[in-house]
Design a protein around this motif. Sequence first.
Motif, PDB file in Angstrom:
ATOM      1  N   LEU A 108      76.873  15.081  36.228  1.00  0.00           N
ATOM      2  CA  LEU A 108      75.657  15.909  36.229  1.00  0.00           C
ATOM      3  C   LEU A 108      74.417  15.021  36.352  1.00  0.00           C
ATOM      4  N   LYS A 109      74.381  13.961  35.540  1.00  0.00           N
ATOM      5  CA  LYS A 109      73.234  13.046  35.587  1.00  0.00           C
ATOM      6  C   LYS A 109      73.664  11.685  35.045  1.00  0.00           C
ATOM      7  N   GLY A 110      73.474  10.671  35.843  1.00  0.00           N
ATOM      8  CA  GLY A 110      73.873   9.338  35.406  1.00  0.00           C
ATOM      9  C   GLY A 110      72.755   8.616  34.682  1.00  0.00           C
ATOM     10  N   GLY A 111      73.055   7.405  34.263  1.00  0.00           N
ATOM     11  CA  GLY A 111      72.036   6.529  33.693  1.00  0.00           C
ATOM     12  C   GLY A 111      71.393   7.024  32.428  1.00  0.00           C
ATOM     13  N   VAL A 112      72.185   7.552  31.498  1.00  0.00           N
ATOM     14  CA  VAL A 112      71.614   8.052  30.233  1.00  0.00           C
ATOM     15  C   VAL A 112      71.217   6.861  29.366  1.00  0.00           C
TER      16      VAL A 112
ATOM     17  N   PRO B 298      80.421  23.341  28.098  1.00  0.00           N
ATOM     18  CA  PRO B 298      81.162  22.347  28.869  1.00  0.00           C
ATOM     19  C   PRO B 298      80.357  21.156  29.387  1.00  0.00           C
ATOM     20  N   VAL B 299      79.097  21.043  29.008  1.00  0.00           N
ATOM     21  CA  VAL B 299      78.359  19.831  29.388  1.00  0.00           C
ATOM     22  C   VAL B 299      78.489  18.826  28.256  1.00  0.00           C
ATOM     23  N   GLY B 300      78.520  17.560  28.588  1.00  0.00           N
ATOM     24  CA  GLY B 300      78.629  16.555  27.550  1.00  0.00           C
ATOM     25  C   GLY B 300      78.389  15.176  28.101  1.00  0.00           C
ATOM     26  N   LEU B 301      78.530  14.189  27.253  1.00  0.00           N
ATOM     27  CA  LEU B 301      78.390  12.795  27.678  1.00  0.00           C
ATOM     28  C   LEU B 301      79.781  12.205  27.924  1.00  0.00           C
ATOM     29  N   GLU B 302      79.879  11.370  28.922  1.00  0.00           N
ATOM     30  CA  GLU B 302      81.107  10.627  29.157  1.00  0.00           C
ATOM     31  C   GLU B 302      80.724   9.233  29.643  1.00  0.00           C
TER      32      GLU B 302
ATOM     33  N   TRP C 266      75.706  12.254  31.763  1.00  0.00           N
ATOM     34  CA  TRP C 266      75.886  13.680  31.452  1.00  0.00           C
ATOM     35  C   TRP C 266      76.862  14.243  32.482  1.00  0.00           C
ATOM     36  N   VAL C 267      77.832  15.013  32.027  1.00  0.00           N
ATOM     37  CA  VAL C 267      78.834  15.569  32.945  1.00  0.00           C
ATOM     38  C   VAL C 267      79.077  17.047  32.627  1.00  0.00           C
ATOM     39  N   THR C 268      79.702  17.727  33.588  1.00  0.00           N
ATOM     40  CA  THR C 268      80.172  19.100  33.368  1.00  0.00           C
ATOM     41  C   THR C 268      81.691  19.058  33.352  1.00  0.00           C
ATOM     42  N   HIS C 269      82.296  19.565  32.303  1.00  0.00           N
ATOM     43  CA  HIS C 269      83.755  19.562  32.202  1.00  0.00           C
ATOM     44  C   HIS C 269      84.347  20.724  32.997  1.00  0.00           C
ATOM     45  N   LEU C 270      85.317  20.394  33.829  1.00  0.00           N
ATOM     46  CA  LEU C 270      85.820  21.369  34.797  1.00  0.00           C
ATOM     47  C   LEU C 270      86.979  22.219  34.288  1.00  0.00           C
ATOM     48  N   ASP C 271      87.494  21.897  33.099  1.00  0.00           N
ATOM     49  CA  ASP C 271      88.578  22.711  32.554  1.00  0.00           C
ATOM     50  C   ASP C 271      88.069  24.012  31.942  1.00  0.00           C
ATOM     51  N   CYS C 272      86.772  24.058  31.689  1.00  0.00           N
ATOM     52  CA  CYS C 272      86.178  25.220  31.006  1.00  0.00           C
ATOM     53  C   CYS C 272      86.272  26.471  31.884  1.00  0.00           C
ATOM     54  N   LEU C 273      86.719  27.584  31.296  1.00  0.00           N
ATOM     55  CA  LEU C 273      86.855  28.843  32.038  1.00  0.00           C
ATOM     56  C   LEU C 273      85.511  29.309  32.596  1.00  0.00           C
ATOM     57  N   PHE C 274      84.455  29.124  31.803  1.00  0.00           N
ATOM     58  CA  PHE C 274      83.098  29.523  32.212  1.00  0.00           C
ATOM     59  C   PHE C 274      82.703  28.754  33.473  1.00  0.00           C
TER      60      PHE C 274
END
Lengths: 32, 477
Positions: free
Chosen positions: B473-477, B397-401, B410-418
Amino acid sequence: MSKCKAVLDSKKITKIKVRVKKEKKVETQKKG
Amino acid sequence: MKTTEIHWEITNKCNLHCSYCRSDSGKPRPNELSPSEALGVLQKIHKAGVRRIYFTGGEPFSRLDFKDLLVESIHLGMEASVITNATLIDKETLKLIKKLGVGLNISLDSLDQSKNDEQRGFGVLSKTLSVIEEANAMGIDLQIYSTISKKNIAELESLLSFAKNKKIPIHFKEISSGGKLTKSYDGLLSSIESKHLKDFKDGEFFSDESCWADGKSLFMTSSGDLYHCNEICVRQSHSKIGNIKTFDFDHQIPKKKVSKLACCYGVNINENSITLYNTERDCGLLEELNKPIKTLKELYKELDDCYNGIHKHCLECHENDCMGYIWLLKSEARRLYRNGIPTVEINDGPTFIHSFPTNGEGEIDVTIRYPRCGQIDCSNRECLIRNKRPLVCRLYPVGLETLETGEVCWVTHLDCLFVKKMIKEGTIADFEKMMLSIIERISQPILNEIVETYKMVDEISSFPNGSNNFKLLKGGV
């Protein structure tokens, strides 16, 4: 990266290339 | 490597307040395993092949259900020993320990009441000595554990002599910084004192300075976090290898090549004593864990280790993720194509796993929303190419947005069951630390390729009804 929930914008798509190794061919589909 | 031993910090709660405590014991950790969870852990680790548990703390006996856990450990057929300050042990507890055949490792820093009590608390020495006497007389398997600092380095001989007279093995461990103990602590040994401890021998001995953290033995905190060893937990707490609640022992013990690594501790095994001394080296394994990630394969491995246990949640998930736009790095697109996985390249740019329907004229429709990934088994949600799956899947569930400001993050997607489970259990912050430790080690060429490919995907896609639900999760990629 969860672009799985996004939608691809048809207006911005000009060329689609499907690659299927099994058939050993590359199909090109022109759009727009 | 099959795990056969667990060093289990059963609680961080302690009734003493030793100023040099490396575990930073005192209050329980947040989210310590409940009595029923701890019993479940015993079943799980026994099933996984663990046959010996070293209970540590905190003070294990300050946990109200600890005796029940000892009984269950032995009932399951495991061996157990406890590192304890002995101050909460009464006659009935000793009888139980004797009956169960549990070993006791009792902390004792000095035979001088004022010195011992200055370090450990008023009245502690007399209580400790009385438990040692009683336990020894009952034939309980005992060891004495002495933390060696500037304050008791002169007592090595007297402590050894005390132990030898009672035929109890003694364990000397050099004090080292960490936890409550800062580098400015006045009890740290000088280099001469440290050498004196290292050279302290007792008859025939065997020395070893190699790293033993090979997965055979793991350290577990009271909240269930697993580490290669407790040094990694003390020095770099985000480098856990998983949490016992979701850990899969059959598949997910990281294989670290520790055989050539030097340890930050050396061990002298003598006839009547064991001495652990600081080697003045950094932890070799920590160095290994902090190495830059230079290849995609290394990144896959790091992510797979981090997402230990996620698979079962994926199978239960009813979200629309794992559907649709599974985009690929160039090398992944080539690899999957070679492996017979159909792909779709758009605008001579980004390539996706082919998951799109074909219309009556034989043309594919790439604009359909939520197309199910072509590599997911519809009947059970299993990924058909799990071992070959691309980065985007391994990251989730981590990815770029892209934020509204145009900043890629970098973000964490909140829909993920995990993720939902981690939020519920209060472990999401640990997970985020682990992920950041991976993200920040990705070497620049790989990161560039990931970000550039993402931007190409972003260029041709959007979220028409704002359904993208994530946390930064982390900005400025």
